[in-house]
Design a protein around this motif. Structure first.
Motif, PDB file in Angstrom:
ATOM      1  N   UNK A  50      25.662  41.387  14.999  1.00  9.04           N
ATOM      2  CA  UNK A  50      25.030  41.236  13.685  1.00  9.04           C
ATOM      3  C   UNK A  50      25.877  41.963  12.659  1.00  9.04           C
ATOM      4  N   UNK A  51      26.176  41.280  11.563  1.00  9.62           N
ATOM      5  CA  UNK A  51      26.953  41.896  10.486  1.00  9.62           C
ATOM      6  C   UNK A  51      26.079  42.003   9.244  1.00  9.62           C
ATOM      7  N   UNK A  52      26.263  43.065   8.489  1.00  8.51           N
ATOM      8  CA  UNK A  52      25.511  43.248   7.254  1.00  8.51           C
ATOM      9  C   UNK A  52      24.111  43.772   7.460  1.00  8.51           C
ATOM     10  N   UNK A  53      23.865  44.483   8.530  1.00 13.42           N
ATOM     11  CA  UNK A  53      22.529  45.004   8.821  1.00 13.42           C
ATOM     12  C   UNK A  53      22.300  46.296   8.036  1.00 13.42           C
ATOM     13  N   UNK A  54      21.127  46.412   7.456  1.00 13.25           N
ATOM     14  CA  UNK A  54      20.741  47.660   6.792  1.00 13.25           C
ATOM     15  C   UNK A  54      19.656  48.332   7.629  1.00 13.25           C
ATOM     16  N   UNK A  55      19.689  49.649   7.639  1.00 15.06           N
ATOM     17  CA  UNK A  55      18.695  50.397   8.412  1.00 15.06           C
ATOM     18  C   UNK A  55      17.791  51.131   7.437  1.00 15.06           C
ATOM     19  N   UNK A  56      16.517  50.812   7.523  1.00 12.87           N
ATOM     20  CA  UNK A  56      15.538  51.503   6.686  1.00 12.87           C
ATOM     21  C   UNK A  56      14.378  51.937   7.574  1.00 12.87           C
ATOM     22  N   UNK A  57      14.028  53.206   7.468  1.00 13.46           N
ATOM     23  CA  UNK A  57      12.970  53.803   8.279  1.00 13.46           C
ATOM     24  C   UNK A  57      13.233  53.649   9.782  1.00 13.46           C
ATOM     25  N   UNK A  58      14.503  53.719  10.159  1.00 15.75           N
ATOM     26  CA  UNK A  58      14.853  53.659  11.576  1.00 15.75           C
ATOM     27  C   UNK A  58      14.874  52.268  12.175  1.00 15.75           C
ATOM     28  N   UNK A  59      14.673  51.243  11.355  1.00 15.91           N
ATOM     29  CA  UNK A  59      14.667  49.872  11.886  1.00 15.91           C
ATOM     30  C   UNK A  59      15.762  49.058  11.221  1.00 15.91           C
ATOM     31  N   UNK A  60      16.393  48.199  12.000  1.00 22.73           N
ATOM     32  CA  UNK A  60      17.437  47.322  11.467  1.00 22.73           C
ATOM     33  C   UNK A  60      16.781  46.113  10.818  1.00 22.73           C
ATOM     34  N   UNK A  61      17.294  45.724   9.646  1.00 23.93           N
ATOM     35  CA  UNK A  61      16.759  44.540   8.984  1.00 23.93           C
ATOM     36  C   UNK A  61      17.886  43.782   8.303  1.00 23.93           C
ATOM     37  N   UNK A  62      17.725  42.474   8.218  1.00 22.46           N
ATOM     38  CA  UNK A  62      18.712  41.630   7.558  1.00 22.46           C
ATOM     39  C   UNK A  62      19.932  41.411   8.421  1.00 22.46           C
ATOM     40  N   UNK A  63      20.962  40.917   7.795  1.00 24.91           N
ATOM     41  CA  UNK A  63      22.211  40.690   8.508  1.00 24.91           C
ATOM     42  C   UNK A  63      22.341  39.264   9.011  1.00 24.91           C
ATOM     43  N   UNK A  64      23.541  38.942   9.443  1.00 25.33           N
ATOM     44  CA  UNK A  64      23.837  37.625   9.977  1.00 25.33           C
ATOM     45  C   UNK A  64      24.139  37.758  11.457  1.00 25.33           C
ATOM     46  N   UNK A  65      23.473  36.963  12.274  1.00 25.02           N
ATOM     47  CA  UNK A  65      23.647  37.034  13.715  1.00 25.02           C
ATOM     48  C   UNK A  65      24.643  35.971  14.153  1.00 25.02           C
ATOM     49  N   UNK A  66      25.562  36.338  15.042  1.00 25.05           N
ATOM     50  CA  UNK A  66      26.490  35.369  15.615  1.00 25.05           C
ATOM     51  C   UNK A  66      26.764  35.750  17.056  1.00 25.05           C
ATOM     52  N   UNK A  67      27.255  34.802  17.836  1.00 24.15           N
ATOM     53  CA  UNK A  67      27.585  35.038  19.231  1.00 24.15           C
ATOM     54  C   UNK A  67      29.102  35.027  19.381  1.00 24.15           C
ATOM     55  N   UNK A  68      29.638  36.070  20.042  1.00 23.49           N
ATOM     56  CA  UNK A  68      31.076  36.208  20.242  1.00 23.49           C
ATOM     57  C   UNK A  68      31.395  36.060  21.723  1.00 23.49           C
TER      58      UNK A  68
END
Length: 82
Positions: A50-68
């Motif tokens: 996941x790229x572009x993930x933000x962490x707020x209150x200890x939880x990851x949110x947002x971002x773009x998911x891809x498989x490598x």
């Protein structure tokens, strides 16, 4: 100074090593419809990134998911498998 001209050299085939023969054999195998396979090496091992993930209150949110592809990633290449 003379201008340098670029020349095109003929394409060379991939080296005929056991690893290349194995990759060619795996790529030529029929692929099941529900299994993802790397287009470059034929591997079926994937990592979810996941790229572009933000962490707020200890939880990851947002971002773009891809498989490598794991095999390509171990060689230093980033191949996205969709």
């Amino acid at each position: 100074m003379k201008p340098r001209h670029l020349t095109v050299i003929p394409k060379t085939p991939a080296p005929d090593t056991p690893q290349e023969r194995g990759r060619a054999r795996i790529k030529a195998m029929p692929k099941p419809a529900d299994i993802a396979q790397c287009s470059r090496c034929g591997g079926r091992e994937l990592i979810e990134a996941r790229t572009g993930v933000t962490i707020s209150r200890g939880r990851a949110s947002g971002g773009t998911k891809c498989f490598l592809c794991v095999l390509c990633l171990a060689r230093g290449e980033r191949v996205v498998v969709s």
